[in-house]
Design an enzyme around this catalytic site. Structure first.
Site, short mmCIF file in Angstrom:
data_model
loop_
_atom_site.label_atom_id
_atom_site.label_comp_id
_atom_site.label_asym_id
_atom_site.label_seq_id
_atom_site.Cartn_x
_atom_site.Cartn_y
_atom_site.Cartn_z
CG ASN A 9 -43.37 104.00 41.44
OD1 ASN A 9 -42.59 104.81 40.92
ND2 ASN A 9 -43.84 104.14 42.68
CE LYS A 11 -41.54 102.49 45.03
NZ LYS A 11 -41.69 101.88 46.33
CG HIS A 95 -45.99 105.96 46.01
ND1 HIS A 95 -45.19 105.74 47.11
CD2 HIS A 95 -46.03 104.80 45.32
CE1 HIS A 95 -44.76 104.48 47.07
NE2 HIS A 95 -45.25 103.89 45.99
CD GLU A 97 -41.79 104.97 48.18
OE1 GLU A 97 -41.53 105.48 47.08
OE2 GLU A 97 -41.76 103.74 48.39
CD GLU A 167 -48.29 101.10 45.77
OE1 GLU A 167 -47.77 100.39 44.90
OE2 GLU A 167 -47.76 102.14 46.20
N GLY A 173 -41.60 97.53 49.65
CA GLY A 173 -40.16 97.42 49.78
C GLY A 173 -39.70 96.54 50.94
CB SER A 213 -43.35 92.92 48.51
OG SER A 213 -42.61 93.78 49.35
N GLY A 234 -42.85 98.07 42.33
CA GLY A 234 -41.69 98.92 42.58
C GLY A 234 -40.41 98.21 42.20
N GLY A 235 -39.70 97.72 43.19
CA GLY A 235 -38.37 97.13 42.99
C GLY A 235 -38.29 96.12 41.85
P1 13P Z 1 -42.16 97.46 45.96
O1 13P Z 1 -42.72 96.63 44.82
O2 13P Z 1 -40.71 97.72 45.83
O3 13P Z 1 -42.57 96.91 47.28
O4 13P Z 1 -42.85 98.91 45.82
C1 13P Z 1 -44.22 98.99 45.66
C2 13P Z 1 -44.56 100.39 45.32
O5 13P Z 1 -44.45 101.29 46.13
C3 13P Z 1 -45.06 100.67 43.96
O6 13P Z 1 -45.55 101.96 43.86
#
Ligand code: 13P
Length: 249
Positions: A9, A11, A95, A97, A167, A173, A213, A234-235
């Site tokens: 993802n 983002k 999600h 967020e 999640e 993050g 993470s 994510g990251g």
């Molecule tokens: P991170 O892997 O950056 O923690 O993000 C997870 C996420 O929100 C994937 O949708």
């Protein structure tokens, strides 16, 4: 048998040019990765480029969100048939967020899942508790509410086109991953819950991804758990080499 899915993802990261560059580096690194399915969710603007770049590879493309109406005066929204036409196989829905910053609720999640199903998209539905909810011992109650609300009225047949991503919000993050045992406990709970709502067989086939993470150095331990069927990254999905290492866990 549940085929693992590793999904990235992105983002609100990566331009069209950066997307092209990513695929150039990433695809050769996963060309022989037949042990799992792979998906990338770029920003809307880069979807067309990603679809084109991934053509002929095993990498599927996903939206990060979708709106439930097919078309109309809804400035800023993107409809499920539009994602499908652009070449997406999946869309992420709910999600944390979006729940936190854009007023997403279990009710809107439900509408979005229905719209995705109608357009032939598979949904990656995100659920997970906040830190204060975990500390107050409410994790299972939160997950139950999100599953029951988000998936209300869906059939076992429809569940075959839904993937759940657990999640925990406190792990997103933050570099603070749930331990494999903690994640497994939540995944086992979600699968048992799905069994009571959709039947044992549907629950046994349901893929449940872990997100929060996920990194090259913790994916193996997570994937070793019986109820963890993949990751939503994510990251660490932004770097082609790092993400390929995760895919090739
Ligand atoms: P991170 O892997 O950056 O923690 O993000 C997870 C996420 O929100 C994937 O949708």
């Amino acid at each position: 048998m549940r085929i693992p899915l590793i999904a990235g993802n992105w983002k609100m990261y990566k331009t069209i040019a950066e997307t092209e560059q990513f695929f150039r580096e990433f695809l050769p690194l996963v060309a022989d990765s037949t042990h799992c399915e792979i998906a990338i969710a770029p920003p809307f603007t880069a979807i067309t480029k990603a679809v084109k770049a991934a053509r002929g590879s095993r990498v599927a493309i996903s939206g990060q969100d979708v709106y439930w109406e097919k078309q109309g005066a809804f400035t800023g929204q993107v409809a499920a048939p539009m994602l499908a036409e652009a070449g997406c196989r999946f869309t992420i829905i709910g999600h944390s967020e979006r729940r936190q910053y854009f007023a997403e609720t279990d009710d809107t999640v439900n509408k979005k899942i229905r719209a995705a199903l109608a357009a032939g998209l598979e949904s990656i539905v995100c659920i997970g508790e906040l830190l204060e909810q975990r500390e107050a011992g409410q994790t299972e109650a939160v997950l139950r509410r999100q599953v029951d609300g988000g998936m209300a009225g869906l059939t076992a047949e429809q569940l075959t086109r839904i993937i759940i991503a657990y999640e925990p919000v406190w792990a997103i993050g933050t570099g603070r991953t749930a331990t494999p045992d903690m994640a497994e406990e939540a995944h086992r709970f979600i699968r048992a819950l799905a069994a009571t709502r959709f039947g044992k067989e549907a629950a046994a086939g349901l893929r449940i991804l872990y997100g929060g993470s996920v990194k090259p150095d913790n994916i193996k331990g997570l994937m070793a758990q019986p109820d963890i069927d993949g990751g939503l990254v994510g990251g660490a999905s932004l770097d082609p080499r790092g993400f390929a290492t995760i895919v090739n866990f």
